[in-house]
Design a protein around this motif. Sequence first.
Motif, PDB file in Angstrom:
ATOM      1  N   GLN A   1       0.986  -1.580  -0.065  1.00 15.76           N
ATOM      2  CA  GLN A   1       0.019  -0.081   0.135  1.00 15.76           C
ATOM      3  C   GLN A   1       0.765   1.589   0.018  1.00 15.76           C
ATOM      4  OE1 GLN A   1      -3.452   0.391  -0.423  1.00 15.76           O
ATOM      5  NE2 GLN A   1      -3.358   2.576  -0.204  1.00 15.76           N
ATOM      6  N   TRP A   2       1.659   0.922   0.204  1.00 12.56           N
ATOM      7  CA  TRP A   2       2.621   2.422   0.676  1.00 12.56           C
ATOM      8  C   TRP A   2       3.639   2.124  -0.519  1.00 12.56           C
ATOM      9  CZ3 TRP A   2       5.079   6.060   3.576  1.00 12.56           C
ATOM     10  CH2 TRP A   2       6.255   6.382   3.615  1.00 12.56           C
ATOM     11  N   VAL A   3       4.144   1.557  -1.669  1.00  6.48           N
ATOM     12  CA  VAL A   3       4.131   2.653  -2.619  1.00  6.48           C
ATOM     13  C   VAL A   3       3.001   2.563  -3.895  1.00  6.48           C
ATOM     14  CG1 VAL A   3       6.158   0.620  -2.341  1.00  6.48           C
ATOM     15  CG2 VAL A   3       4.358  -0.093  -3.440  1.00  6.48           C
ATOM     16  N   ARG A   4       2.337   2.382  -3.625  1.00  6.45           N
ATOM     17  CA  ARG A   4       1.068   2.851  -3.854  1.00  6.45           C
ATOM     18  C   ARG A   4       1.163   4.306  -5.261  1.00  6.45           C
ATOM     19  NH1 ARG A   4      -5.295   1.360  -3.461  1.00  6.45           N
ATOM     20  NH2 ARG A   4      -6.095   2.184  -5.181  1.00  6.45           N
ATOM     21  N   HIS A   5       1.745   5.431  -3.725  1.00  4.65           N
ATOM     22  CA  HIS A   5       1.563   6.465  -4.745  1.00  4.65           C
ATOM     23  C   HIS A   5       1.407   7.489  -5.893  1.00  4.65           C
ATOM     24  CE1 HIS A   5       5.267   7.228  -1.323  1.00  4.65           C
ATOM     25  NE2 HIS A   5       5.856   6.199  -1.297  1.00  4.65           N
ATOM     26  N   GLU A   6      -0.238   7.201  -5.873  1.00 11.26           N
ATOM     27  CA  GLU A   6      -0.865   7.773  -6.824  1.00 11.26           C
ATOM     28  C   GLU A   6      -1.217   9.392  -6.995  1.00 11.26           C
ATOM     29  OE1 GLU A   6      -4.504   5.571  -6.641  1.00 11.26           O
ATOM     30  OE2 GLU A   6      -3.598   4.293  -7.964  1.00 11.26           O
ATOM     31  N   GLN A   7      -0.836  10.069  -5.738  1.00 15.93           N
ATOM     32  CA  GLN A   7      -0.995  11.031  -5.319  1.00 15.93           C
ATOM     33  C   GLN A   7       0.564  11.732  -5.356  1.00 15.93           C
ATOM     34  OE1 GLN A   7      -3.860  12.755  -6.355  1.00 15.93           O
ATOM     35  NE2 GLN A   7      -5.234  10.619  -6.115  1.00 15.93           N
ATOM     36  N   ASP A   8       1.810  11.529  -4.945  1.00  9.01           N
ATOM     37  CA  ASP A   8       2.397  12.098  -4.282  1.00  9.01           C
ATOM     38  C   ASP A   8       3.968  11.809  -5.367  1.00  9.01           C
ATOM     39  OD1 ASP A   8       3.109   9.508  -3.664  1.00  9.01           O
ATOM     40  OD2 ASP A   8       3.285  10.583  -1.124  1.00  9.01           O
ATOM     41  N   GLY A   9       3.704  11.283  -6.088  1.00  8.89           N
ATOM     42  CA  GLY A   9       4.712  11.474  -7.201  1.00  8.89           C
ATOM     43  C   GLY A   9       5.984   9.773  -6.860  1.00  8.89           C
ATOM     44  N   GLY A  10       5.871   9.301  -6.148  1.00  8.10           N
ATOM     45  CA  GLY A  10       6.831   7.641  -5.536  1.00  8.10           C
ATOM     46  C   GLY A  10       7.512   7.837  -4.458  1.00  8.10           C
ATOM     47  N   CYS A  11       7.986   6.586  -4.713  1.00 12.25           N
ATOM     48  CA  CYS A  11       8.576   6.636  -3.364  1.00 12.25           C
ATOM     49  C   CYS A  11      10.060   7.014  -3.216  1.00 12.25           C
ATOM     50  CB  CYS A  11       8.750   5.059  -3.341  1.00 12.25           C
ATOM     51  SG  CYS A  11       9.949   4.430  -1.912  1.00 12.25           S
ATOM     52  N   LEU A  12      10.711   7.925  -2.139  1.00 12.43           N
ATOM     53  CA  LEU A  12      11.524   8.659  -1.358  1.00 12.43           C
ATOM     54  C   LEU A  12      13.008   7.493  -1.850  1.00 12.43           C
ATOM     55  CD1 LEU A  12      12.531  11.210  -1.114  1.00 12.43           C
ATOM     56  CD2 LEU A  12      12.421  10.545   1.336  1.00 12.43           C
ATOM     57  N   PHE A  13      12.562   6.233  -1.335  1.00 11.88           N
ATOM     58  CA  PHE A  13      13.705   5.824  -1.040  1.00 11.88           C
ATOM     59  C   PHE A  13      13.851   5.377  -2.126  1.00 11.88           C
ATOM     60  CE2 PHE A  13      11.425   5.688   3.046  1.00 11.88           C
ATOM     61  CZ  PHE A  13      12.617   6.734   3.844  1.00 11.88           C
ATOM     62  N   LEU A  14      12.816   4.463  -3.488  1.00 10.00           N
ATOM     63  CA  LEU A  14      14.005   3.942  -4.475  1.00 10.00           C
ATOM     64  C   LEU A  14      13.896   5.150  -5.505  1.00 10.00           C
ATOM     65  CD1 LEU A  14      10.853   2.138  -5.251  1.00 10.00           C
ATOM     66  CD2 LEU A  14      12.749   0.898  -4.176  1.00 10.00           C
ATOM     67  N   ALA A  15      14.150   6.453  -5.258  1.00 10.52           N
ATOM     68  CA  ALA A  15      14.140   7.499  -5.991  1.00 10.52           C
ATOM     69  C   ALA A  15      15.594   8.034  -5.227  1.00 10.52           C
ATOM     70  CB  ALA A  15      13.684   8.500  -6.352  1.00 10.52           C
TER      71      ALA A  15
ATOM     72  N   ILE B   1      24.692  11.419   2.091  1.00 14.05           N
ATOM     73  CA  ILE B   1      23.073  11.104   2.172  1.00 14.05           C
ATOM     74  C   ILE B   1      23.454   9.996   2.102  1.00 14.05           C
ATOM     75  CG2 ILE B   1      21.383  11.165   0.589  1.00 14.05           C
ATOM     76  CD1 ILE B   1      22.135  14.090  -0.069  1.00 14.05           C
ATOM     77  N   ARG B   2      24.242   9.090   1.221  1.00 15.32           N
ATOM     78  CA  ARG B   2      23.929   7.856   0.853  1.00 15.32           C
ATOM     79  C   ARG B   2      24.131   7.011   1.723  1.00 15.32           C
ATOM     80  NH1 ARG B   2      27.838   3.321  -0.495  1.00 15.32           N
ATOM     81  NH2 ARG B   2      27.175   2.754  -3.102  1.00 15.32           N
ATOM     82  N   ASP B   3      25.194   7.584   2.590  1.00 15.86           N
ATOM     83  CA  ASP B   3      25.438   6.515   4.479  1.00 15.86           C
ATOM     84  C   ASP B   3      24.189   6.574   5.148  1.00 15.86           C
ATOM     85  OD1 ASP B   3      28.036   6.274   3.441  1.00 15.86           O
ATOM     86  OD2 ASP B   3      28.691   7.940   4.805  1.00 15.86           O
ATOM     87  N   ARG B   4      23.501   7.988   4.794  1.00 15.31           N
ATOM     88  CA  ARG B   4      22.279   8.156   5.500  1.00 15.31           C
ATOM     89  C   ARG B   4      20.813   6.405   4.904  1.00 15.31           C
ATOM     90  NH1 ARG B   4      20.451  11.831   8.761  1.00 15.31           N
ATOM     91  NH2 ARG B   4      22.523  12.152   9.061  1.00 15.31           N
ATOM     92  N   LEU B   5      21.213   6.528   3.736  1.00 10.99           N
ATOM     93  CA  LEU B   5      19.994   5.727   2.739  1.00 10.99           C
ATOM     94  C   LEU B   5      20.057   4.863   3.083  1.00 10.99           C
ATOM     95  CD1 LEU B   5      18.149   5.592   0.763  1.00 10.99           C
ATOM     96  CD2 LEU B   5      20.156   5.753  -0.589  1.00 10.99           C
ATOM     97  N   LEU B   6      21.985   4.387   3.351  1.00 10.70           N
ATOM     98  CA  LEU B   6      21.828   2.568   3.519  1.00 10.70           C
ATOM     99  C   LEU B   6      21.879   2.170   4.957  1.00 10.70           C
ATOM    100  CD1 LEU B   6      25.719   2.510   2.133  1.00 10.70           C
ATOM    101  CD2 LEU B   6      24.391   0.504   1.028  1.00 10.70           C
ATOM    102  N   ARG B   7      21.922   2.938   6.156  1.00 15.22           N
ATOM    103  CA  ARG B   7      21.499   3.056   7.508  1.00 15.22           C
ATOM    104  C   ARG B   7      20.670   2.710   7.931  1.00 15.22           C
ATOM    105  NH1 ARG B   7      22.268   7.816  11.197  1.00 15.22           N
ATOM    106  NH2 ARG B   7      23.592   8.295  10.202  1.00 15.22           N
ATOM    107  N   LEU B   8      19.321   3.383   7.005  1.00 18.58           N
ATOM    108  CA  LEU B   8      17.711   3.571   7.133  1.00 18.58           C
ATOM    109  C   LEU B   8      17.718   1.991   6.728  1.00 18.58           C
ATOM    110  CD1 LEU B   8      16.984   7.159   6.178  1.00 18.58           C
ATOM    111  CD2 LEU B   8      16.732   5.576   8.212  1.00 18.58           C
ATOM    112  N   GLU B   9      18.853   1.558   5.242  1.00 17.08           N
ATOM    113  CA  GLU B   9      18.301   0.084   4.389  1.00 17.08           C
ATOM    114  C   GLU B   9      18.532  -0.790   5.331  1.00 17.08           C
ATOM    115  OE1 GLU B   9      16.435  -0.169   1.289  1.00 17.08           O
ATOM    116  OE2 GLU B   9      15.849   2.150   0.386  1.00 17.08           O
ATOM    117  N   SER B  10      18.917  -0.713   5.896  1.00 19.70           N
ATOM    118  CA  SER B  10      19.838  -1.740   6.770  1.00 19.70           C
ATOM    119  C   SER B  10      18.862  -2.120   7.730  1.00 19.70           C
ATOM    120  CB  SER B  10      21.222  -1.700   7.618  1.00 19.70           C
ATOM    121  OG  SER B  10      22.059  -1.640   6.123  1.00 19.70           O
ATOM    122  N   ALA B  11      18.538  -0.842   8.334  1.00 17.93           N
ATOM    123  CA  ALA B  11      17.948  -1.033   9.525  1.00 17.93           C
ATOM    124  C   ALA B  11      16.105  -1.333   9.342  1.00 17.93           C
ATOM    125  CB  ALA B  11      17.207  -0.190  10.498  1.00 17.93           C
ATOM    126  N   TRP B  12      15.621  -1.529   7.657  1.00 21.16           N
ATOM    127  CA  TRP B  12      14.416  -1.999   7.705  1.00 21.16           C
ATOM    128  C   TRP B  12      14.933  -3.660   7.195  1.00 21.16           C
ATOM    129  CZ3 TRP B  12       9.980  -2.484   7.874  1.00 21.16           C
ATOM    130  CH2 TRP B  12       9.481  -2.508   7.129  1.00 21.16           C
TER     131      TRP B  12
END
Length: 204
Positions: free
Chosen positions: A97-111, A123-134
């Motif tokens: 459901q989260w990846v639906r994004h019909e109104q707001d344009g897309g998923c920030l993390f995939l972009a 920024i890449r380091d922070r993204l990696l940390r968030l992705e690893s935690a998930w």
Amino acid sequence: MRTANASKGASTREAILARSYALACVHGLEGLTIGSVADQVGMSKSGVFAHFGSREELQLATLDLGGELFIQSVLVPSLREPRGLPRLRAIFARWAQWVRHEQDGGCLFLAAATEYDDRPGAIRDRLLRLESAWREQLAQAVRLAVDSGELDPETEPAQFAFEMYALALAIHHDAGLTGYEEAAARGTRAFERLIRGYRAAPAS
């Protein structure tokens, strides 16, 4: 007075971040500038700069906000479900459901993953940390399903999480091309096949 000013400052920062997040979902983190966000919230560039000392600081805070919104939308409600497959299914359903994004344009993390996969830096380091935690949250949910006897004891949690992640990416990809409903339905069927492939053998 100091407390009132601090509260107003926090509210202003939240408003800036909310607009920054909305912009980033459409244009990516690279599309964020102090000027574009200032225009969106009706402030001067110096006003935004007073809350975020640099463009990178704004981008990092926006990424953190996205992470918080994702966890609150996907993981937290799913934790109310019983441990094991009910919780895994809930996580996947809310993720789809989260990846639906019909109104707001897309998923920030995939972009962001596309933008920064080959660009070392904060920024890449922070993204990696968030992705690893998930990924670890997913793996933990898988471990609980193994502990409950619903998944095979030989199940590798990190591998299951990887495959689960791949299905979520496929839903997001197809949702924008062929429509969300079909993509979500196919993704859900694929997830059930994934579960069947890892189910524990019935007791003899």
